[in-house]
Design an enzyme around this catalytic site. Sequence first.
Site, PDB file in Angstrom:
ATOM      1  CB  SER A 177      59.839   5.438 -41.747  1.00 49.85           C
ATOM      2  OG  SER A 177      59.018   5.172 -42.852  1.00 49.85           O
ATOM      3  NE  ARG A 218      54.754   4.367 -32.870  1.00 56.80           N
ATOM      4  CZ  ARG A 218      55.476   4.487 -33.985  1.00 56.80           C
ATOM      5  NH1 ARG A 218      55.857   3.393 -34.633  1.00 56.80           N
ATOM      6  NH2 ARG A 218      55.807   5.676 -34.445  1.00 56.80           N
ATOM      7  NE  ARG A 265      58.088  -5.053 -33.721  1.00 55.38           N
ATOM      8  CZ  ARG A 265      58.034  -4.381 -34.879  1.00 55.38           C
ATOM      9  NH1 ARG A 265      57.192  -3.372 -35.003  1.00 55.38           N
ATOM     10  NH2 ARG A 265      58.794  -4.731 -35.904  1.00 55.38           N
ATOM     11  NE  ARG A 297      63.267  -0.199 -34.063  1.00 58.39           N
ATOM     12  CZ  ARG A 297      62.559  -0.882 -34.958  1.00 58.39           C
ATOM     13  NH1 ARG A 297      62.909  -0.852 -36.240  1.00 58.39           N
ATOM     14  NH2 ARG A 297      61.504  -1.590 -34.589  1.00 58.39           N
ATOM     15  CD  GLU A 328      61.086   1.457 -39.951  1.00 61.99           C
ATOM     16  OE1 GLU A 328      60.569   2.539 -39.608  1.00 61.99           O
ATOM     17  OE2 GLU A 328      60.442   0.397 -40.066  1.00 61.99           O
TER      18      GLU A 328
END
Length: 424
Positions: A351, A261, A276, A390, A348
């Site tokens: 999801s 990403r 990130r 994560r 987070e």
Amino acid sequence: MFDIKFIRENPEAFDAALARRGVEAHAAQLIEIDEKKRALMTESQEGQARRNAASKEIGMAMGQGDKEKAEALKAEVGSLKTRIAEIGEEEIALTNQLNTFLMSLPNMVYDDVPDGADEEDNKEVRTWGTPKEFSYTPKEHHDLGEALGGMDFERAAKISGARFVILSGQIARLERALAQFMLDLHTTEHGMTEVITPAMVKAPALLGTGQLPKFEEDLYKTGDHYLIPTSEVTVTNIYAGEILPAEALPKRFACYSQCFRSEAGSAGRDTTGMIRQHQFEKVEMVSVVDADQSDAELERMTECAEEVLKRLDLPFRTVKLCTGDIGFGARRTYDIEVWLPGQARFREISSCSTCGDFQARRMKMRTRDAGEKQTRFVHTLNGSGLAVGRTLIAVMENYQQEDGTIIVPEALKPYMGGIEIIGG
């Protein structure tokens, strides 16, 4: 993507649903385009019928020796042929305009999704575990990893730029152990089929899951291919364009992959450490189900993701996302947030979303009962089970010791070749 028939029949409800997501009313514009398209279709059908009739009349006129009438009919047929071709081009243009418009609009959320502007308005559903109390100030993962010599951000930046990392030694093995543990749990206890899919896709796959056209700036492109932002794209598209037997549902998959990403909209956010990154690993869960199964499947999928954290004894909370925070293609989403003592906050880590038939319509994925001709769109769901990097962060921070070493969780010891303490 939406059924234009639903919009025609429920314009006010459609606009109200989009308004909950902060999107202006579009039903009237969509219906206007659709009406023009339908009018062209009618004109084309009538023109084709008249052309066929006139062609027959030419033969009759010629048989009667009426050359003047025959020539007039030939001229009419030629004119109709030209107009029908023009209509075809206009119809294609309107169809493309309508589809592009529809594909730019986010999914309609369910009634129970809380209204809100951002993550501050998400609704906590449940919590699990108690954050550990440290007798010292706990460190963040990047400080722990660099001190142990297992995380190198500087050399990664030399090679690839910012937001990359080199993992090595026991920490690299710990990340690999996490991925293997997640896959084993999901495939042996949660009924998922493990798949390995391509890391590069063509545009139609991203259109199908909703990353295109709206989020192209977040993607990396090379030639005619895009690097996947998540294996949701490849796994959900496995049955694109197909009709699945209803008795074959549900389909449940787990896929470990690299994800890429650009993080185009996250300038200045989480620039330190692994939170990130431009390249990261994830175990993705994807389900394809019949419509009446999707609500229960979302609860099941969320529980599967939570179970990973429970087995690792990592405290977490689960929240239902509000209208201002939910993803583009989702109708309902649960975020699972793990406790990070180094940051003293929940972050987070998964999801889980149900998309209803939103993706299925875009990729023309349907189901049919045995012996029936009528088809219906399936429902698709996806969720992280979990984000591996994560989870590595969470393990390092929650299992750290005052001397900077890291205890290996019990669930991971079978995967660590006898290593019980990282750095010990």
